[in-house]
Write a protein that holds these residues in place. Sequence first.
Motif, mmCIF file in Angstrom:
data_model
loop_
_atom_site.group_PDB
_atom_site.id
_atom_site.type_symbol
_atom_site.label_atom_id
_atom_site.label_comp_id
_atom_site.label_asym_id
_atom_site.label_seq_id
_atom_site.Cartn_x
_atom_site.Cartn_y
_atom_site.Cartn_z
ATOM 1 N N SER A 76 20.139 60.673 -16.341
ATOM 2 C CA SER A 76 18.773 60.152 -16.223
ATOM 3 C C SER A 76 18.036 60.794 -15.058
ATOM 4 C CB SER A 76 18.796 58.633 -16.041
ATOM 5 O OG SER A 76 19.299 57.986 -17.181
ATOM 6 N N ASP A 77 18.734 60.942 -13.918
ATOM 7 C CA ASP A 77 18.105 61.531 -12.733
ATOM 8 C C ASP A 77 17.674 62.974 -12.972
ATOM 9 O OD1 ASP A 77 18.490 59.150 -11.374
ATOM 10 O OD2 ASP A 77 20.380 59.798 -10.467
ATOM 11 N N VAL A 78 18.458 63.710 -13.744
ATOM 12 C CA VAL A 78 18.149 65.111 -14.014
ATOM 13 C C VAL A 78 16.977 65.243 -14.994
ATOM 14 C CG1 VAL A 78 19.041 67.211 -15.127
ATOM 15 C CG2 VAL A 78 20.468 65.944 -13.505
ATOM 16 N N LYS A 91 13.710 53.947 -22.308
ATOM 17 C CA LYS A 91 14.091 53.256 -21.076
ATOM 18 C C LYS A 91 15.575 53.453 -20.780
ATOM 19 C CE LYS A 91 15.668 49.431 -20.893
ATOM 20 N NZ LYS A 91 16.575 48.337 -20.632
ATOM 21 N N ILE A 92 16.390 53.402 -21.806
ATOM 22 C CA ILE A 92 17.827 53.666 -21.633
ATOM 23 C C ILE A 92 18.018 55.081 -21.103
ATOM 24 C CG2 ILE A 92 20.001 54.058 -22.871
ATOM 25 C CD1 ILE A 92 19.179 51.703 -24.721
ATOM 26 N N TYR A 93 17.350 56.041 -21.721
ATOM 27 C CA TYR A 93 17.473 57.426 -21.278
ATOM 28 C C TYR A 93 17.015 57.589 -19.829
ATOM 29 C CZ TYR A 93 18.106 59.022 -26.138
ATOM 30 O OH TYR A 93 18.567 59.248 -27.408
ATOM 31 N N ALA A 94 15.921 56.949 -19.466
ATOM 32 C CA ALA A 94 15.327 57.136 -18.141
ATOM 33 C C ALA A 94 16.077 56.399 -17.037
ATOM 34 C CB ALA A 94 13.868 56.690 -18.157
ATOM 35 N N LEU A 95 16.683 55.255 -17.369
ATOM 36 C CA LEU A 95 17.202 54.399 -16.298
ATOM 37 C C LEU A 95 18.695 54.077 -16.358
ATOM 38 C CD1 LEU A 95 14.265 51.822 -16.177
ATOM 39 C CD2 LEU A 95 14.702 53.699 -14.581
ATOM 40 N N GLN A 96 19.336 54.260 -17.480
ATOM 41 C CA GLN A 96 20.685 53.718 -17.611
ATOM 42 C C GLN A 96 21.782 54.748 -17.820
ATOM 43 O OE1 GLN A 96 20.241 50.813 -20.747
ATOM 44 N NE2 GLN A 96 19.309 49.335 -19.368
ATOM 45 N N LEU A 97 21.467 56.014 -17.676
ATOM 46 C CA LEU A 97 22.490 57.032 -17.922
ATOM 47 C C LEU A 97 22.883 57.791 -16.655
ATOM 48 C CD1 LEU A 97 21.233 58.369 -21.375
ATOM 49 C CD2 LEU A 97 22.943 56.604 -20.914
ATOM 50 N N LEU A 125 7.419 54.349 -15.841
ATOM 51 C CA LEU A 125 6.643 54.124 -17.058
ATOM 52 C C LEU A 125 7.487 53.460 -18.139
ATOM 53 C CD1 LEU A 125 4.085 54.544 -18.811
ATOM 54 C CD2 LEU A 125 5.121 56.712 -19.517
ATOM 55 N N TRP A 126 8.646 54.069 -18.464
ATOM 56 C CA TRP A 126 9.480 53.515 -19.536
ATOM 57 C C TRP A 126 10.055 52.158 -19.156
ATOM 58 C CZ3 TRP A 126 8.083 55.286 -23.811
ATOM 59 C CH2 TRP A 126 7.745 56.618 -23.980
ATOM 60 N N GLY A 127 10.424 51.985 -17.889
ATOM 61 C CA GLY A 127 10.914 50.683 -17.439
ATOM 62 C C GLY A 127 9.840 49.613 -17.526
ATOM 63 N N LEU A 128 8.612 49.953 -17.114
ATOM 64 C CA LEU A 128 7.504 49.005 -17.150
ATOM 65 C C LEU A 128 7.136 48.634 -18.586
ATOM 66 C CD1 LEU A 128 5.219 47.482 -15.617
ATOM 67 C CD2 LEU A 128 3.844 49.532 -15.944
ATOM 68 N N LEU A 129 7.035 49.633 -19.451
ATOM 69 C CA LEU A 129 6.697 49.347 -20.848
ATOM 70 C C LEU A 129 7.734 48.444 -21.505
ATOM 71 C CD1 LEU A 129 5.390 52.830 -22.063
ATOM 72 C CD2 LEU A 129 4.043 50.752 -21.680
ATOM 73 N N ASP A 130 9.003 48.736 -21.266
ATOM 74 C CA ASP A 130 10.069 47.915 -21.847
ATOM 75 C C ASP A 130 10.035 46.497 -21.287
ATOM 76 O OD1 ASP A 130 12.563 47.844 -23.561
ATOM 77 O OD2 ASP A 130 13.399 47.245 -21.613
ATOM 78 N N GLN A 131 9.844 46.379 -19.996
ATOM 79 C CA GLN A 131 9.796 45.056 -19.362
ATOM 80 C C GLN A 131 8.587 44.266 -19.852
ATOM 81 O OE1 GLN A 131 12.266 44.028 -17.540
ATOM 82 N NE2 GLN A 131 11.437 42.055 -16.993
ATOM 83 N N PHE A 132 7.431 44.931 -19.951
ATOM 84 C CA PHE A 132 6.233 44.246 -20.435
ATOM 85 C C PHE A 132 6.452 43.699 -21.835
ATOM 86 C CE2 PHE A 132 2.372 44.211 -22.961
ATOM 87 C CZ PHE A 132 1.625 43.285 -22.252
#
Length: 190
Positions: free
Chosen positions: A139-141, A129-135, A150-157
């Motif tokens: 992250s965008d690349v 989630k850090i890799y996908a959303l916080q860098l 997906l990673w944000g949802l899994l982490d939030q869940f």
Amino acid sequence: MARRVNWKRLARVGVAFLVGLGIWLALIGIYRSFVMAPTEWILRLGESPEVTSLQEHEDPGMIIVERADFPRESPRPVIRLGELTFNLVLLFALFGLAPLSDRNMAGLAVSLAILWATHIAATVIHVKKIYALQLGAWSDVHYGPVAKNLWGLLDQFYSVAGIFAVAFLLWWTFGRQPERHDGVGSELGT
């Protein structure tokens, strides 16, 4: 008929909660190593070359996420391990509902092993989630919208419901005492 409060059971739960809290607080630094090594190994399975490295923070409850491809001057993300593992305390409290017995201790041991595996999975998800959303631009690349969601949802869940659900499911499966239907032991207070 009003149910009576069973002070003995309530005391057992309280003691089990305090024991779990004490173990969790005292051993979080040691436990960190048991979570970091397999988490790093799992993360590196999908990397070529291997760039992820999880490192100990000066605070025993934290992990530093390092990547070989991070610019030297960029800040390093930090994971608060306590936020992913505090369900250990809840698990101890739930197992305190039943009297101390070999069956209860065996169930707790199995539950702790499974809980350790879920803590590894939760840490993997949190790093992803850090890799996908916080860098930022990195992250965008490297992550598209589906992967980000997906990673944000899994982490939030896991953070909102899963952390509690895992402890309850483990207790329900390995620690809950079966209801007695002979009228003895079926009251909440026994």
